[in-house]
Design a protein around this motif. Structure first.
Motif, PDB file in Angstrom:
ATOM      1  N   HIS A 368      12.579  13.831  15.254  1.00  0.00           N
ATOM      2  CA  HIS A 368      13.854  13.376  15.834  1.00  0.00           C
ATOM      3  C   HIS A 368      14.940  14.443  15.674  1.00  0.00           C
ATOM      4  CE1 HIS A 368      11.942   9.437  15.986  1.00  0.00           C
ATOM      5  NE2 HIS A 368      11.684   9.537  14.688  1.00  0.00           N
ATOM      6  N   MET A 369      14.534  15.714  15.672  1.00  0.00           N
ATOM      7  CA  MET A 369      15.487  16.787  15.426  1.00  0.00           C
ATOM      8  C   MET A 369      16.579  16.866  16.486  1.00  0.00           C
ATOM      9  SD  MET A 369      15.393  18.386  12.642  1.00  0.00           S
ATOM     10  CE  MET A 369      16.472  19.720  13.139  1.00  0.00           C
ATOM     11  N   ALA A 370      16.299  16.417  17.700  1.00  0.00           N
ATOM     12  CA  ALA A 370      17.335  16.443  18.740  1.00  0.00           C
ATOM     13  C   ALA A 370      18.475  15.500  18.356  1.00  0.00           C
ATOM     14  CB  ALA A 370      16.746  16.047  20.092  1.00  0.00           C
ATOM     15  N   ILE A 371      18.116  14.311  17.887  1.00  0.00           N
ATOM     16  CA  ILE A 371      19.133  13.342  17.461  1.00  0.00           C
ATOM     17  C   ILE A 371      19.877  13.875  16.242  1.00  0.00           C
ATOM     18  CG2 ILE A 371      19.530  11.005  16.598  1.00  0.00           C
ATOM     19  CD1 ILE A 371      17.087  10.126  18.200  1.00  0.00           C
ATOM     20  N   VAL A 372      19.120  14.457  15.317  1.00  0.00           N
ATOM     21  CA  VAL A 372      19.733  15.042  14.119  1.00  0.00           C
ATOM     22  C   VAL A 372      20.722  16.141  14.519  1.00  0.00           C
ATOM     23  CG1 VAL A 372      19.295  16.417  12.054  1.00  0.00           C
ATOM     24  CG2 VAL A 372      17.798  14.486  12.607  1.00  0.00           C
ATOM     25  N   THR A 373      20.341  16.967  15.484  1.00  0.00           N
ATOM     26  CA  THR A 373      21.223  18.037  15.963  1.00  0.00           C
ATOM     27  C   THR A 373      22.499  17.463  16.549  1.00  0.00           C
ATOM     28  OG1 THR A 373      19.342  19.497  16.428  1.00  0.00           O
ATOM     29  CG2 THR A 373      21.424  19.987  17.562  1.00  0.00           C
ATOM     30  N   GLY A 374      22.350  16.404  17.336  1.00  0.00           N
ATOM     31  CA  GLY A 374      23.521  15.769  17.919  1.00  0.00           C
ATOM     32  C   GLY A 374      24.477  15.242  16.867  1.00  0.00           C
ATOM     33  N   LEU A 375      23.924  14.608  15.821  1.00  0.00           N
ATOM     34  CA  LEU A 375      24.767  14.082  14.742  1.00  0.00           C
ATOM     35  C   LEU A 375      25.423  15.205  13.948  1.00  0.00           C
ATOM     36  CD1 LEU A 375      22.470  11.177  13.472  1.00  0.00           C
ATOM     37  CD2 LEU A 375      24.588  10.964  14.786  1.00  0.00           C
ATOM     38  N   GLU A 410      16.026  20.138  24.515  1.00  0.00           N
ATOM     39  CA  GLU A 410      16.578  18.914  23.942  1.00  0.00           C
ATOM     40  C   GLU A 410      17.565  19.232  22.830  1.00  0.00           C
ATOM     41  OE1 GLU A 410      14.072  15.353  23.298  1.00  0.00           O
ATOM     42  OE2 GLU A 410      12.409  16.656  23.871  1.00  0.00           O
ATOM     43  N   ILE A 411      17.202  20.218  22.006  1.00  0.00           N
ATOM     44  CA  ILE A 411      18.094  20.633  20.925  1.00  0.00           C
ATOM     45  C   ILE A 411      19.405  21.161  21.499  1.00  0.00           C
ATOM     46  CG2 ILE A 411      18.401  22.221  18.999  1.00  0.00           C
ATOM     47  CD1 ILE A 411      16.361  20.113  18.363  1.00  0.00           C
ATOM     48  N   ALA A 412      19.304  21.989  22.538  1.00  0.00           N
ATOM     49  CA  ALA A 412      20.497  22.579  23.150  1.00  0.00           C
ATOM     50  C   ALA A 412      21.404  21.500  23.749  1.00  0.00           C
ATOM     51  CB  ALA A 412      20.087  23.585  24.226  1.00  0.00           C
ATOM     52  N   ARG A 413      20.805  20.536  24.450  1.00  0.00           N
ATOM     53  CA  ARG A 413      21.608  19.453  25.040  1.00  0.00           C
ATOM     54  C   ARG A 413      22.296  18.633  23.952  1.00  0.00           C
ATOM     55  NH1 ARG A 413      16.474  17.881  28.716  1.00  0.00           N
ATOM     56  NH2 ARG A 413      16.608  19.621  30.207  1.00  0.00           N
ATOM     57  N   ALA A 414      21.556  18.332  22.894  1.00  0.00           N
ATOM     58  CA  ALA A 414      22.137  17.533  21.805  1.00  0.00           C
ATOM     59  C   ALA A 414      23.289  18.267  21.131  1.00  0.00           C
ATOM     60  CB  ALA A 414      21.051  17.197  20.782  1.00  0.00           C
ATOM     61  N   SER A 415      23.225  19.582  21.129  1.00  0.00           N
ATOM     62  CA  SER A 415      24.264  20.358  20.449  1.00  0.00           C
ATOM     63  C   SER A 415      25.625  20.252  21.134  1.00  0.00           C
ATOM     64  CB  SER A 415      23.858  21.836  20.368  1.00  0.00           C
ATOM     65  OG  SER A 415      23.908  22.454  21.653  1.00  0.00           O
ATOM     66  N   LEU A 416      25.639  19.770  22.381  1.00  0.00           N
ATOM     67  CA  LEU A 416      26.893  19.684  23.139  1.00  0.00           C
ATOM     68  C   LEU A 416      27.704  18.433  22.830  1.00  0.00           C
ATOM     69  CD1 LEU A 416      25.638  20.769  26.696  1.00  0.00           C
ATOM     70  CD2 LEU A 416      26.690  22.212  24.943  1.00  0.00           C
ATOM     71  N   SER A 457      32.027  11.215  20.989  1.00  0.00           N
ATOM     72  CA  SER A 457      30.834  12.054  20.828  1.00  0.00           C
ATOM     73  C   SER A 457      29.593  11.206  20.598  1.00  0.00           C
ATOM     74  CB  SER A 457      31.031  13.028  19.661  1.00  0.00           C
ATOM     75  OG  SER A 457      32.030  13.986  19.948  1.00  0.00           O
ATOM     76  N   LEU A 458      29.724  10.157  19.789  1.00  0.00           N
ATOM     77  CA  LEU A 458      28.582   9.272  19.526  1.00  0.00           C
ATOM     78  C   LEU A 458      28.173   8.515  20.785  1.00  0.00           C
ATOM     79  CD1 LEU A 458      29.575   7.858  16.016  1.00  0.00           C
ATOM     80  CD2 LEU A 458      27.814   9.568  16.538  1.00  0.00           C
ATOM     81  N   VAL A 459      29.141   8.169  21.635  1.00  0.00           N
ATOM     82  CA  VAL A 459      28.821   7.515  22.909  1.00  0.00           C
ATOM     83  C   VAL A 459      28.015   8.455  23.796  1.00  0.00           C
ATOM     84  CG1 VAL A 459      29.830   6.667  25.075  1.00  0.00           C
ATOM     85  CG2 VAL A 459      30.751   5.892  22.885  1.00  0.00           C
ATOM     86  N   VAL A 460      28.422   9.733  23.850  1.00  0.00           N
ATOM     87  CA  VAL A 460      27.668  10.717  24.639  1.00  0.00           C
ATOM     88  C   VAL A 460      26.244  10.841  24.101  1.00  0.00           C
ATOM     89  CG1 VAL A 460      27.516  13.152  25.303  1.00  0.00           C
ATOM     90  CG2 VAL A 460      29.735  12.002  25.297  1.00  0.00           C
ATOM     91  N   LEU A 461      26.102  10.894  22.783  1.00  0.00           N
ATOM     92  CA  LEU A 461      24.772  11.006  22.173  1.00  0.00           C
ATOM     93  C   LEU A 461      23.935   9.771  22.505  1.00  0.00           C
ATOM     94  CD1 LEU A 461      22.763  12.437  20.310  1.00  0.00           C
ATOM     95  CD2 LEU A 461      23.885  11.311  18.366  1.00  0.00           C
ATOM     96  N   ALA A 462      24.519   8.581  22.372  1.00  0.00           N
ATOM     97  CA  ALA A 462      23.775   7.352  22.665  1.00  0.00           C
ATOM     98  C   ALA A 462      23.369   7.307  24.133  1.00  0.00           C
ATOM     99  CB  ALA A 462      24.643   6.130  22.327  1.00  0.00           C
ATOM    100  N   ALA A 463      24.253   7.750  25.028  1.00  0.00           N
ATOM    101  CA  ALA A 463      23.910   7.787  26.451  1.00  0.00           C
ATOM    102  C   ALA A 463      22.796   8.769  26.723  1.00  0.00           C
ATOM    103  CB  ALA A 463      25.152   8.146  27.282  1.00  0.00           C
ATOM    104  N   GLY A 464      22.834   9.909  26.052  1.00  0.00           N
ATOM    105  CA  GLY A 464      21.764  10.907  26.211  1.00  0.00           C
ATOM    106  C   GLY A 464      20.414  10.369  25.773  1.00  0.00           C
ATOM    107  N   ILE A 465      20.422   9.607  24.680  1.00  0.00           N
ATOM    108  CA  ILE A 465      19.173   9.003  24.206  1.00  0.00           C
ATOM    109  C   ILE A 465      18.702   7.917  25.182  1.00  0.00           C
ATOM    110  CG2 ILE A 465      18.141   7.616  22.362  1.00  0.00           C
ATOM    111  CD1 ILE A 465      20.125   8.987  20.424  1.00  0.00           C
TER     112      ILE A 465
END
Length: 470
Positions: A368-375, A410-416, A457-465
């Motif tokens: 789940h490193m993409a989610i971790v990166t986003g957080l 995925e990592i790159a997208r989450a980083s935004l 930011s968390l809304v963007v992450l949740a939408a991405g997931i």
């Protein structure tokens, strides 16, 4: 030890400026200098500061000449049609005014430059907030958060940095993220609506052509709690006699009703409107196409705008003097921030903090490193520069993700996703343009904005997931 001291230094800085025990510029200089001595590297302080100044000097130059350029464009009336349209929509309804702030900030953010966005947004909306006794931190918070979401545009910076650091195509990172970013921007508009309703409830329905007699000061209560730096005098908004002096010569109130921008100001150049519009479009196009470094483009643009619009030397000096306060304040903040970033980087605190955070990730979170990166992008892009995060931390996160089968894309997208919060970071020079022009204490802006920006930011992450992008 460096990890602990790094976190303590950042916490000390934030606490002192939010409690108003120190000014931001003093805190940015003195606190890192003290911690540099504490880690036993006081002898190298000069080298760290000069390196930090060298890294941020182009940014300072860009902001200085961007302020002059867009200040002149505001003076000559380039943005008057946009401002009049927004003001017609807003009328005197606090709810519409806050929503209008978010819409205007989002539209202007299309140029990819935060300082431009804040200068135009504050110039248009400040008079309305001021005259109606509205919370100025609502204006700065909404504008910064909207700009933060839009900052992910490929020419805005973070996407390009992520693409460069991980050797990916910027379009492959950004285009799939559009639905999630759209949800984030929609959330900002909803947030503006909610904050606007609170302002409407606090102030009631107001009309600009009636005298509003109220207390000498209005406490900022939108979003909960009073904020000292946002207090503003409530004054009559119907007659010209009580126009606020600090609103600047561009703003007035006449007998026919309030005008956001004085339609008769002496600095207007209506015959040169299309020249100025063409020059601005050409400047932004050259910036997006990277024909020249951005500081050089704004330097040339400012010189050309001054020369064409104000051929007389006295008029040119007057326009430069009119914007000198903003230039000096922003440049001073940038070079003060250079001390903070120079010490963080030079002493190795940033590297140790990043390594500790990455090392603290449980082994089971690998898939789940993409989610971790986003957080992680929320605190890291707030406490670090985008360069430090994308070129220093992101490759490490991508490598950890690859070991568990998570793609670099995925990592790159989450980083935004952390950019909405990043735009209110004390290490972002443009935020000082925002709070300076709005006459808001940086600590007040931070206390009000951080929670809403983090939620965005968390809304963007949740939408991405939810969309399967991250």
């Amino acid at each position: 030890m460096l990890t602990i001291l790094g976190f303590v230094m950042i916490a000390t800085f934030l606490v002192l400026i939010m409690m108003k025990k120190m000014s931001p510029i003093a805190a940015l200089v003195l606190i890192p200098a003290l911690f540099c001595v504490l880690v036993g590297q006081g002898a190298k302080l000069g080298d760290y500061v000069l390196e930090g100044v060298g890294n941020l000097a182009p940014t300072a130059a860009m902001l200085m000449f961007a302020i002059v350029y867009f200040g002149v464009m505001i003076d000559v009336g380039l943005f008057d049609p946009i401002v009049r349209g927004i003001l017609r929509f807003c009328k005197a309804d606090p709810l519409r005014i806050v929503v209008g702030t978010a819409v205007l900030a989002a539209i202007v953010s299309l140029d990819g430059d935060g300082s431009t966005t804040f200068m135009i947004t504050v110039s248009a909306m400040y008079p309305l907030y001021k005259r109606l006794g509205m919370s100025l931190v609502v204006m700065t918070g909404v504008a910064a958060t909207a700009n933060g979401v839009m900052n992910t545009l490929p020419w805005g910076g973070p996407t390009a940095r992520a693409a460069t650091a991980l050797k990916l195509d910027a379009a492959d990172i950004f285009v799939p993220m559009i639905p999630a970013l759209a949800v984030g921007l929609l959330f900002v508009f909803v947030l503006a609506y909610v904050l606007g309703r609170r302002e409407r409830k606090r102030l009631g329905y107001l009309t600009l052509d009636e005298a509003v007699e109220a207390e000498a000061e209005v406490l900022v209560t939108a979003g909960g709690g009073g904020v000292g730096g946002g207090t503003e005098p409530r004054k009559s908004v119907g007659g010209g006699a009580d126009a606020d002096a600090d609103a600047g010569p561009a703003y007035n109130a006449d007998g026919g009703g309030f005008q956001g921008l004085d339609p008769n100001r002496a600095t207007l150049r209506p015959k040169l409107y299309w020249f100025n519009a063409g020059l601005t479009v050409a400047l932004l196009a050259a910036m997006i196409m990277e024909l020249l470094p951005i500081p050089v483009l704004f330097l040339l643009g400012a010189a050309l705008a001054l020369t064409v619009n104000y051929p007389k030397m006295t008029d040119q000096k007057a326009r430069i003097a009119a914007h000198a306060d903003n230039v000096l304040n922003v440049a001073g903040m940038v070079f003060a921030a250079a001390v903070f970033t120079g010490v963080l980087t030079g002493t190795g605190m940033v590297k140790h903090m990043a390594d500790w955070l990455v090392g603290a990730i449980p082994e089971g979170m690998g898939p789940h490193m993409a989610i971790v990166t986003g957080l992680l992008s929320l605190p890291l892009t707030y406490f670090m520069s985008n360069d430090g995060f994308y070129f220093g931390v992101l490759p490490v996160l991508a490598e950890a993700g690859a070991a568990h089968g998570v793609s670099s894309l995925e990592i790159a997208r989450a980083s935004l996703v952390g950019q909405a919060l990043h735009m209110s970071s004390p290490l972002v020079p443009a935020v000082y343009v925002l709070v300076g022009m709005a006459k808001v204490e940086f600590g007040d802006h931070t206390k009000f904005t951080v929670k809403w920006a983090a939620l965005t930011s968390l809304v963007v992450l949740a939408a991405g997931i939810a969309f399967g992008i991250i």
